[in-house]
Structures are given as structure tokens and as C-alpha cells.
Design a protein around this motif. Structure first.
Motif, mmCIF file in Angstrom:
data_model
loop_
_atom_site.group_PDB
_atom_site.id
_atom_site.type_symbol
_atom_site.label_atom_id
_atom_site.label_comp_id
_atom_site.label_asym_id
_atom_site.label_seq_id
_atom_site.Cartn_x
_atom_site.Cartn_y
_atom_site.Cartn_z
ATOM 1 N N CYS A 1 -6.323 -2.205 2.669
ATOM 2 C CA CYS A 1 -5.186 -2.090 3.570
ATOM 3 C C CYS A 1 -5.731 -1.971 4.979
ATOM 4 N N CYS B 1 0.987 3.384 2.149
ATOM 5 C CA CYS B 1 1.453 3.600 3.523
ATOM 6 C C CYS B 1 2.571 2.636 3.923
ATOM 7 N N CYS C 1 -4.028 1.511 7.016
ATOM 8 C CA CYS C 1 -4.448 2.912 6.834
ATOM 9 C C CYS C 1 -5.901 3.024 6.378
ATOM 10 N N CYS D 1 0.851 -1.186 0.000
ATOM 11 C CA CYS D 1 0.000 0.000 0.000
ATOM 12 C C CYS D 1 0.896 1.250 0.000
ATOM 13 N N ARG E 1 -7.096 2.454 3.388
ATOM 14 C CA ARG E 1 -7.307 2.622 1.947
ATOM 15 C C ARG E 1 -7.860 1.317 1.396
#
Ligand SMILES: [Zn+2]
Length: 471
Positions: A246, A227, A249, A225, A251
Motif C-alpha cells: 500500500c 487504510c 500507509c 488496504c 503496509r
């Protein structure tokens, strides 16, 4: 005065570019698009701005690791069906000069009937930002981003960074839309960046993995990801494409605006149900290619068409017109038999082919593998051990192997538990043996490495009287 000089330079650039193209063709050196584009670019560096503004609003860029050529063809056919005169960089000259060359060719190619009024171009990942800045396309299609690119351009992150930077520079009042594959977590920064800078983003993706491909087992890479956390999947569709999220985070894949459901896969093609959710349109399409990628290409084209105000009726009429191009599921007819050529470059791609060959009539398939080990093929052929040859058990009528590395292939197939392997060093001989084993209406699937593909293609072209690919 300055405007006049600029115009004269442009005209001169186009004329001399056209002259270069003519000389190249007359002397038998091929299509001459790149030469023509180079001449035009040297004389009139603003040729790209000119081509861009002439072709807009129907100006589309297509980029991504897989499917550029097929998707470009599809969108070209769709715009042509709407009545537009379309220019495209068909012959694989997917760099800036090929594009300006193709435009110049369109000016002079049809008995001075006026230049193209719409453009669909496949653009290399690395040149997208530069060319998009110059030409300002109305729609940019991002298909996928695979690791192949690492070899050629370096960091995937750098490519993405440049893409995001280029899209956030939209000018006020300028129509600009991004068509993005929602199933590819690597492309998510485009969705985020587009939304943040108020660029119109439309996404496409598959609804689910069809039941007949659910059990296919292939090696999958870890995917990260933005992040830095490893991405998880509710369902994987193809390689790193899927319904991802994810857990660190938060997403996640956005629900695609244009969705597809693969209903059936037969030897001759794939049936896909396409929905354009914003306008509640739905149609069932038949594409004459196998696997998930053709479905993705279709979804990308339908999403681009939506952005160009073209409905699914027009898309439907165009799909059958778009033929598979040079070496990628290209088909030839020999008597009443069909020969299909697949290019295999790495284990991931080979697995995609194996999966695509899981069709209704799998038991009637004839397979011919051809492996060379030139520089372009890769000297080291041990990668064939990373692909799922085991999946072919019980799924073919005949199996032949050939090329410089026929014995490596034969050993790999034996290790996989495959039976009745015909080994033939001579490619022509191997093909003859395969054709002899076939009944009418059956398919010969030829899976070849790069130089082997060129070799086998010229044999098949001779056999079936097919023209050189640039014509
Ligand atoms: Zn994350």
C-alpha cells in the motif's frame, strides 16, 4: 458433586450421541455425525471444551474460502504419519456439531480402541471465533478470504473483525499460533493483530508466479488496504493474492516464513519447492492436483507442521496419501483413461480452472463443460462471458458442452473462437462421446456447475464403481 454431575452429563451426551449416530447409519440416513453432535450438545453444552482439552496440543483449525478440505486432509495425514490417532470432520460437516460428532465417532468407531488424540478440523469462516473460544486450538490456519462469502455471511470486514477479536484473547501461558497466508492482503489484520497481542504468527506464501502462468489474462477486482487505499501489486499470483503493498500507509506483504516456488505443472500434478526459512529446510514436493491453490494448501500444511514440531521429511511422506475430495479435482479411472471433475461457481473460479489447465500436455486435453441453471447453480448464466474461454484456443483435443444450458455454453465457446464444439443435451451421452474421443493415458477434464457436478458425479461413480462420498 458438581464435577461428578458434569462428568455424568458429558458421558451421557457422548453415549446418546453415539446411539443417534448408530440409528442414523442403520436406517440408511448417512453418517449421522451432525445428529450425534446435536444430541451431545443438548445434553452436555460443554462438549466442545472437553473435546478441545482432550485433543490438545495437537489441535488444528483450518479456515478460509478455498482449500479448507484439502488442507485439513493434508494436516491430518501429517499428524497421522507422526503416529497420532487423528479425528477430522471429513465429510464436509464443517460446523460445530459435525466436529463433536466426529469426535464421538472416533471414540466408538475403532472397536473401543480409545479416542483420538489429535484433531484437525475445517471450520466455517463465520463460526471460527465462537468455536475457537470454546476449544482453544493450538494452531489456527487462515488460508484466504474471497468474496464468495459476501453472499453467505454479509460483510468480509465483520468476519475479519471477529477473527481478530478472537485471536487476541489468548490466555497467559497458552500455546497458540496463527498460520496466515501472507499473499492475501485481506488477512493482514490477523498478522498485525497477532503481533500486537504477542500471539505466535507464522506466514506462508508463493515466491513468484511461474513463467508458464505469467501471461494468463483474467479480470481482477480492486482490493482495499485497511487504510482504505487501493492495494498495489509487485506481482499477482492468483486473484487478489500476490506480493502486495500500500503506497499510502506503507503496509505491505511480510516476507513469508514458509515459501513456495511452483517449478512445473503437468497433467497429473504440480511440482513445488517448499522452504521453511526459520529452520532453513527445503524440499521439492509433488502434489497430485493442478493450479496454485494446491500449492497454497501445501504451504499452509507445511507451516502448520512446523508449528507442531514436525519436519519436512514427515510432511513429504504424507502428501501423496491425501486424496482430492468430493467434486474438487476429484479423479476417477476408467480403463486407462482419467476423468477429473472440477466445480465452477463463478467467473473467478472458472478462470482459476482455465489457468490450472495450462499444463505441459495441454494439447492432449479433452474438455467437457456442463452447465445447469437451478437455484444452486445460479439462474443467470451470463457470468460465463466474464471468464477467459479465449485462453483455451489450441489447448485441447476435444471439446463437448452439455447440461440445461448447453446452447449458452456452445455460443460462449464459439464467440471465444473455439473450434470443433460438440453439443449434447444428454450428460451421459456427452460423456460417452468424450470418452470415445480419448486415447489411453489421456485426461477428460469435466467442468461443471453445482447441480451438474452432482449429476455427472453419480454417472461417473456408477461407471467406475466409486462408493458414496460419506463412507
Ligand atoms: Zn494502506
Amino acid at each position: 458433586m458438581i464435577v461428578l454431575i458434569g462428568y455424568m452429563r458429558l458421558t451421557l451426551g457422548i453415549l446418546l450421541g453415539a446411539a443417534g449416530m448408530l440409528i442414523s447409519r442403520l436406517t440408511g440416513r448417512g453418517g449421522g455425525l451432525a445428529v450425534s453432535g446435536l444430541i451431545a450438545e443438548v445434553i452436555a453444552p460443554d462438549i466442545y471444551q472437553h473435546v478441545g482439552s482432550t485433543l490438545k496440543p495437537d489441535l488444528v483449525f483450518v479456515t478460509g474460502t478455498n482449500g479448507k478440505t484439502s488442507t485439513t486432509n493434508l494436516i491430518s495425514e501429517i499428524l497421522a504419519a507422526k503416529g497420532a490417532k487423528v479425528v477430522s470432520n471429513h465429510s464436509g460437516a464443517n460446523i460445530a456439531r459435525g466436529i463433536s460428532g466426529a469426535y464421538i465417532s472416533s471414540l466408538f468407531g475403532s472397536a473401543f480402541g480409545g479416542g483420538a488424540r489429535a484433531g484437525v478440523f475445517e471450520v466455517d469462516e463465520a463460526v471460527v471465533p465462537q468455536l475457537a473460544t470454546a476449544m482453544r486450538p493450538s494452531v489456527q490456519v487462515f488460508l484466504n478470504l474471497s468474496r464468495d462469502q459476501l453472499d453467505r455471511y454479509g460483510e468480509i470486514d465483520r468476519i475479519l473483525d471477529n477473527w481478530v477479536k478472537s485471536i487476541t484473547k489468548a490466555r497467559p501461558g497458552e500455546e497458540q499460533a496463527l498460520v496466515v497466508n501472507a499473499d492475501d492482503p485481506r488477512l493482514f489484520p490477523l498478522v498485525e493483530g497477532g503481533n500486537q497481542s504477542e500471539v505466535d504468527v507464522i506466514t506462508f506464501g508463493l515466491e513468484e508466479q511461474p513463467s508458464f502462468w505469467k501471461d494468463f489474462d483474467y479480470a481482477t477486482d480492486r482490493e482495499f488496504c485497511v487504510c482504505g487505499t487501493i492495494v498495489e501489486y509487485r506481482e499477482r499470483f492468483s486473484g487478489h493474492l500476490g506480493d502486495w503493498f500500500c503506497s499510502s500507509c506503507g503496509r505491505h506483504r511480510t516476507r513469508p516464513d514458509v515459501t513456495g516456488r511452483i517449478l512445473e505443472s503437468s497433467q497429473a500434478g504440480t511440482t513445488v519447492e517448499v522452504s521453511v526459512r526459520p529452520v532453513s529446510e527445503m524440499r521439492v514436493f509433488y502434489v497430485p492436483q493442478l493450479g496454485e491453490y494446491p500449492a497454497y494448501n501445501l504451504l499452509a500444511a507445511a507451516a502448520a507442521a512446523f508449528k507442531l514440531d514436525i519436519n519436512l521429511d514427515v510432511v513429504e511422506g504424507s502428501v501423496n496419501q491425501a486424496k482430492a475430495k468430493f467434486g474438487r479435482q476429484e479423479q476417477f479411472h476408467y480403463d486407462d483413461k482419467v476423468i477429473r471433475i472440477w466445480l465452477a461457481k463463478n467467473p473467478r473460479g472458472l478462470d482459476e480452472i482455465f489457468k490450472a489447465l495450462i499444463v505441459k500436455e495441454a494439447k492432449r486435453q479433452h474438455l467437457l463443460f456442463v452447465l445447469n441453471s437451478d437455484v444452486q447453480d445460479g439462474k443467470d448464466v451470463s457470468w460465463i462471458y466474464d471468464a477467459n474461454f479465449e485462453s483455451l484456443r489450441g489447448r485441447y483435443r476435444s471439446l463437448a458442452v452439455s447440461g440445461f444450458r448447453a446452447s449458452d455454453l456452445s455460443l460462449r465457446a464459439t464467440v471465444a473462437g473455439l473450434e470443433n464444439i460438440e453439443t449434447c443435451d444428454d450428460i451421459g451421452g456427452a460423456m460417452r462421446a468424450s470418452l470415445d474421443a480419448m486415447d489411453g493415458g489421456e485426461y477428460l477434464e469435466i467442468i461443471a456447475s453445482y447441480t451438474a457436478m452432482l449429476e455427472i458425479r453419480s454417472i461417473v461413480a456408477k461407471l467406475t464403481d466409486t462408493a458414496p462420498f460419506w463412507k
